[in-house]
Enzyme design. Structure first.
Site, mmCIF file in Angstrom:
data_model
loop_
_atom_site.group_PDB
_atom_site.id
_atom_site.type_symbol
_atom_site.label_atom_id
_atom_site.label_comp_id
_atom_site.label_asym_id
_atom_site.label_seq_id
_atom_site.Cartn_x
_atom_site.Cartn_y
_atom_site.Cartn_z
ATOM 1 N N GLU A 168 4.250 10.110 -2.857
ATOM 2 C CA GLU A 168 4.641 9.621 -4.171
ATOM 3 C C GLU A 168 3.607 10.106 -5.169
ATOM 4 O O GLU A 168 2.445 10.280 -4.810
ATOM 5 C CB GLU A 168 4.554 8.089 -4.182
ATOM 6 C CG GLU A 168 5.861 7.373 -4.079
ATOM 7 C CD GLU A 168 5.673 5.871 -4.011
ATOM 8 O OE1 GLU A 168 6.497 5.235 -3.348
ATOM 9 O OE2 GLU A 168 4.704 5.333 -4.595
ATOM 10 N N ARG B 56 12.189 -10.821 2.093
ATOM 11 C CA ARG B 56 11.714 -12.070 2.708
ATOM 12 C C ARG B 56 11.072 -12.933 1.632
ATOM 13 O O ARG B 56 10.938 -12.498 0.494
ATOM 14 C CB ARG B 56 10.649 -11.720 3.754
ATOM 15 C CG ARG B 56 9.528 -10.896 3.110
ATOM 16 C CD ARG B 56 8.376 -10.653 4.021
ATOM 17 N NE ARG B 56 7.509 -9.605 3.524
ATOM 18 C CZ ARG B 56 6.527 -9.768 2.644
ATOM 19 N NH1 ARG B 56 6.283 -10.956 2.146
ATOM 20 N NH2 ARG B 56 5.789 -8.743 2.260
ATOM 21 N N LYS C 63 11.073 2.890 3.346
ATOM 22 C CA LYS C 63 10.768 3.071 1.919
ATOM 23 C C LYS C 63 11.450 4.297 1.319
ATOM 24 O O LYS C 63 11.784 4.281 0.134
ATOM 25 C CB LYS C 63 9.256 3.133 1.695
ATOM 26 C CG LYS C 63 8.593 1.783 1.917
ATOM 27 C CD LYS C 63 7.121 1.804 1.536
ATOM 28 C CE LYS C 63 6.529 0.427 1.820
ATOM 29 N NZ LYS C 63 5.127 0.326 1.450
HETATM 30 P P1 ADP Z 1 3.376 -10.374 -0.004
HETATM 31 O O1 ADP Z 1 4.081 -9.085 -0.318
HETATM 32 O O2 ADP Z 1 4.224 -11.538 0.260
HETATM 33 O O3 ADP Z 1 2.269 -10.592 -0.929
HETATM 34 P P2 ADP Z 1 1.672 -9.273 1.971
HETATM 35 O O4 ADP Z 1 1.938 -7.827 1.694
HETATM 36 O O5 ADP Z 1 0.361 -9.841 1.625
HETATM 37 O O6 ADP Z 1 2.818 -10.153 1.390
HETATM 38 O O7 ADP Z 1 1.997 -9.546 3.472
HETATM 39 C C1 ADP Z 1 2.104 -10.855 3.966
HETATM 40 C C2 ADP Z 1 1.696 -10.869 5.390
HETATM 41 O O8 ADP Z 1 2.548 -10.050 6.142
HETATM 42 C C3 ADP Z 1 0.314 -10.337 5.648
HETATM 43 O O9 ADP Z 1 -0.187 -11.059 6.750
HETATM 44 C C4 ADP Z 1 0.555 -8.886 6.000
HETATM 45 O O10 ADP Z 1 -0.507 -8.384 6.758
HETATM 46 C C5 ADP Z 1 1.842 -8.990 6.762
HETATM 47 N N1 ADP Z 1 2.738 -7.819 6.653
HETATM 48 C C6 ADP Z 1 3.486 -7.485 5.601
HETATM 49 N N2 ADP Z 1 4.247 -6.416 5.868
HETATM 50 C C7 ADP Z 1 3.982 -6.062 7.138
HETATM 51 C C8 ADP Z 1 4.461 -5.041 8.016
HETATM 52 N N3 ADP Z 1 5.372 -4.153 7.662
HETATM 53 N N4 ADP Z 1 3.949 -5.002 9.244
HETATM 54 C C9 ADP Z 1 3.025 -5.878 9.624
HETATM 55 N N5 ADP Z 1 2.553 -6.869 8.867
HETATM 56 C C10 ADP Z 1 3.012 -6.960 7.635
HETATM 57 P P1 ADP Z 2 3.070 -2.505 0.897
HETATM 58 O O1 ADP Z 2 4.384 -2.294 1.564
HETATM 59 O O2 ADP Z 2 1.922 -2.373 1.805
HETATM 60 O O3 ADP Z 2 3.058 -3.743 0.057
HETATM 61 P P2 ADP Z 2 3.418 -0.978 -1.549
HETATM 62 O O4 ADP Z 2 4.248 0.254 -1.559
HETATM 63 O O5 ADP Z 2 4.022 -2.211 -2.105
HETATM 64 O O6 ADP Z 2 2.927 -1.245 -0.081
HETATM 65 O O7 ADP Z 2 2.042 -0.687 -2.296
HETATM 66 C C1 ADP Z 2 0.969 -1.614 -2.255
HETATM 67 C C2 ADP Z 2 0.027 -1.370 -3.419
HETATM 68 O O8 ADP Z 2 -0.481 -0.030 -3.397
HETATM 69 C C3 ADP Z 2 0.660 -1.497 -4.784
HETATM 70 O O9 ADP Z 2 0.689 -2.833 -5.220
HETATM 71 C C4 ADP Z 2 -0.222 -0.604 -5.651
HETATM 72 O O10 ADP Z 2 -1.395 -1.284 -6.042
HETATM 73 C C5 ADP Z 2 -0.589 0.510 -4.706
HETATM 74 N N1 ADP Z 2 0.345 1.648 -4.850
HETATM 75 C C6 ADP Z 2 1.417 1.909 -4.073
HETATM 76 N N2 ADP Z 2 2.059 3.019 -4.474
HETATM 77 C C7 ADP Z 2 1.385 3.490 -5.537
HETATM 78 C C8 ADP Z 2 1.537 4.628 -6.411
HETATM 79 N N3 ADP Z 2 2.523 5.498 -6.239
HETATM 80 N N4 ADP Z 2 0.639 4.787 -7.412
HETATM 81 C C9 ADP Z 2 -0.376 3.909 -7.589
HETATM 82 N N5 ADP Z 2 -0.571 2.840 -6.818
HETATM 83 C C10 ADP Z 2 0.287 2.608 -5.795
#
Ligand code: ADP
Ligand code: ADP
Ligand code: MG
Length: 471
Positions: free
Chosen positions: A199, A290, A115
């Site tokens: 962040e 993906r 990230k």
């Molecule tokens: P999307 O971003 O497609 O909504 P999610 O964040 O809900 O997806 O993740 C989809 C699936 O992949 C979930 O089962 C989540 O727990 C798994 N997952 C996503 N990123 C990771 C990661 N970096 N490591 C392990 N599991 C992950």
């Molecule tokens: P993941 O890889 O697990 O999907 P993300 O970086 O996409 O993680 O963040 C998942 C969620 O966490 C976001 O959809 C948002 O709701 C919250 N989030 C992440 N970063 C921030 C931020 N800087 N400020 C507020 N909310 C955040």
């Protein structure tokens, strides 16, 4: 065009990929571990291979999966989401062994999976990024210094995080000191990397993400956005396309920025660029390299089959559409029906599905791998069904959602379905103005009465099935 695809995944997304293959005249090969012997993806694929007794290992071993693809004559491999879908090594081994990986290159997966590196690449490309650290934090002392500069609240995040895990909001220095080691150890355990960064916490943002498609001939387009602000603990529950809370200018800008993001890293295949939106500002958050769980709603509003496009792109074909050919119609909403008990802090509720009756009718789509008699194993995600509804207007999609959730019968395990009906009826949600704090700020919505579902219909359906089966 690819001829035979190994699906390195399970459950509903594996079934989804089988369906795309079937429509394209491509043979599909499923894999399963022992607890998944009775999963629908095993029954639906043209071929299925047992990859071991351990529930998870077989889905997580890139070398073995690619070897199996080679052995069984597969020329392509689809990783789905979760599991190895963002594992650069899998893409690399595929390339070495002459199997086409259906996704971007190993290099792009590696760059965007980190990230902080993704944030640097986007800053360089002129995409607005959430303010925060350039690089990973050396230690807790650096975290404290940097946080003071950013200003509280801050978000402490695992550099390789995903699935909503490895993220903590810190409201003060004491809070940061308390959480730091926790996030580091969670990151190490869940993602095999201890790196964390900071962040600025964007307070009460909307989560808006754009679907992009990029082919190997340099064409990049977006398929508009999805609003995934309805989340619990940073995990999405309900997704909507398009967002009901964007101006046309914001929509155009997000589309433009997502294409720029993909071009900046030489992206190929389907991907998602995630942003936070607050006070008319968008901030790049991360890129998912993906197919996304919620790709379905983009398909419903644009008519583009995202999985089919993934396979076409991987086969080397140019995109069949230019940006100006893409339009959208109406609203689509996806409910992630999880086997969880909303009344008991969303505790997973695994077990046997005694009765399942699928919703249907106009504008209703179900993506699932469950069936009556299926036992949900405890080893995997609790999401057991995706219910997707489409309607011509925002009001239509709200009513259709309530109706379709009402139609569905899923007995034997607790699910989030009735809870979603409470959200659909809430004036704030219906007004189309909600942010990522909605779920946490409405705990009362889990206090519904189970009588709010007309059990008489459930009983009638169950009785009809029983009578038909001669039970
Ligand atoms: P999307 O971003 O497609 O909504 P999610 O964040 O809900 O997806 O993740 C989809 C699936 O992949 C979930 O089962 C989540 O727990 C798994 N997952 C996503 N990123 C990771 C990661 N970096 N490591 C392990 N599991 C992950
Ligand atoms: P993941 O890889 O697990 O999907 P993300 O970086 O996409 O993680 O963040 C998942 C969620 O966490 C976001 O959809 C948002 O709701 C919250 N989030 C992440 N970063 C921030 C931020 N800087 N400020 C507020 N909310 C955040
Ligand atoms: Mg994310």
């Amino acid at each position: 065009m690819l001829k035979k695809i190994l699906i390195a995944n399970r459950g509903e997304i594996a079934v989804r990929i089988v369906r795309a293959c079937a429509e394209m005249g491509i043979r599909s090969a499923a894999v399963y571990t022992e607890p998944d012997r009775f999963s629908l993806h095993v029954k639906r694929a043209d071929e299925a291979y047992n990859v071991g007794a351990d529930p998870l290992e077989g889905y997580l071993n890139p070398r073995k999966l690619v070897a199996l693809a080679v052995e069984t004559g597969c020329d392509g491999l689809h990783p789905g989401y979760g599991f190895l879908s963002e594992n650069a090594e899998l893409a690399e081994i595929c390339a070495q062994r002459g199997v086409t990986f259906i996704g971007p290159s190993a290099e792009v997966i590696r760059r965007m999976g980190d990230k902080t590196e993704a944030r640097r690449a986007m800053t360089a490309a002129g995409v607005p990024v959430t303010p925060g650290t350039e690089d990973n934090l050396a230690d807790v002392n650096e975290a404290v210094t940097v946080a003071a500069g950013i200003g509280y609240p801050v978000m402490l995040k695992a550099t390789s995080g995903g699935g909503g895990r490895g993220i903590r909001r810190c409201d003060s220095e004491e809070d940061l000191l308390r959480q730091f080691d926790r996030v580091v150890s969670e990151a190490t355990k869940a993602f095999g990397r201890a790196d964390v960064f900071l962040e600025k916490c964007i307070v009460n943002p909307r989560h808006i993400e754009a679907q992009i498609l990029a082919d190997s001939h340099g064409n990049v387009i977006h398929l508009f956005e999805r609003d995934c602000s309805i989340q619990r603990r940073n995990q999405k529950l309900i997704e909507i396309a398009p967002s009901p809370q964007l101006t046309p200018e914001q929509r155009a800008y997000i589309g433009e920025m997502s294409v720029r993001a993909a071009e900046a890293v030489g992206y190929e295949n389907a991907g998602t660029v995630e942003f936070l939106l607050a006070d008319n500002q968008i901030y790049f958050m991360e890129m998912n390299t993906r197919v996304q769980v919620e790709h379905t709603i983009t398909e419903q509003i644009t008519g583009v089959d995202v999985v089919r496009e993934q396979i076409r792109i991987a086969s080397g074909l140019p995109l069949g559409y230019r940006q100006q050919d893409i339009s959208y119609r109406g609203y689509a909403m996806q409910f992630r029906v999880n086997a969880e008990d909303p009344k008991n802090d969303f505790l997973p509720s695994f077990g046997k599905i005694s009765r399942y009756y699928a919703p249907g009718g106009p504008g209703v789509r179900v993506d699932t791998a469950i069936y009556t008699g299926y036992t949900i194993p405890p080893y995997f995600d609790s999401m057991c069904l995706k219910l997707i509804v489409w309607g011509l207007t925002w009001e239509d999609v709200l009513e259709r959602g309530v109706r379709a959730l009402n139609d569905m019968r899923l007995q034997g395990v607790k699910t989030t379905a009735t809870y979603y009906q409470q959200i659909l009826k809430h004036p704030e949600f219906r007004s189309g103005t909600f942010d990522t704090s909605f779920v946490e700020s409405h705990p009362e919505l889990t206090q519904y009465s189970d009588k709010s579902r007309p059990e008489d219909i459930a009983l009638a359906v169950a009785a009809a099935i029983a009578a038909h089966a001669g039970l």
